[in-house]
Design a protein around this motif. Sequence first.
Motif: not given
Length: 216
Positions: A156-176
């Motif tokens: 879990g590092e900032e900037g890497e692609a979301f991987n449901p096998d490794l990550h648990q998404a707590m929320s989604m946020q708009e970001s440019t």
Amino acid sequence: MSDKNTSEQQTQSTQQDTAAEQQTEQAQANASAQPEQPGEQGDQEQQTQLQQRVAELELALSKAEAKLTEQKDSVLRAAAESENVRRRAAQDVEKAQKFALEKFAAELLSTVDNLERALQLAQTSDDVSTNFVEGIELTHKGLVATLEKFGVAAVGEEGEAFNPDLHQAMSMQESTAHANNSVMAVMQRGYQLNGRLLRPAMVMVARNSGGVDTEA
């Protein structure tokens, strides 16, 4: 007895002998002309018996070959099953060695989390001495290094692609500023033990309709 009578008797005797010889020769000729049926019949019986014996031997050989093939297949199956058992046992031993510390490592993760929170708090506070912060950092680094030594690695590092096998998404946020469907913030690190997930990383996922999709 007169010479005449004697001569007649000799003549008769000679004729009888001649007739007897002719009869004997005729009998021998007849015997030679007739086929030797008893002898030929014996040869045929011997040939038939020989053929039957050959057929019996061929049948016995065929049965023996079939039995040998069956036994060979049984041996091969037993060897294959033995190899499978050995391989499964080796895999079980390897898994036991790799994941024997799973529960223990999972229990230590809360300690790592607490040290990271204390470090973040100390770094943002002006009332905490530098030595105290350094002490927390050294303790944290030492614990993480020990975990890594036994196969525990952070994910879990900032900037890497979301991987449901490794990550648990707590929320989604708009970001440019972040690629679409990428990790924009890590709220809690995840950890693996020799490739097996101990716990997923809790992350915030960026949603950017105008950005680059990291899954593409």
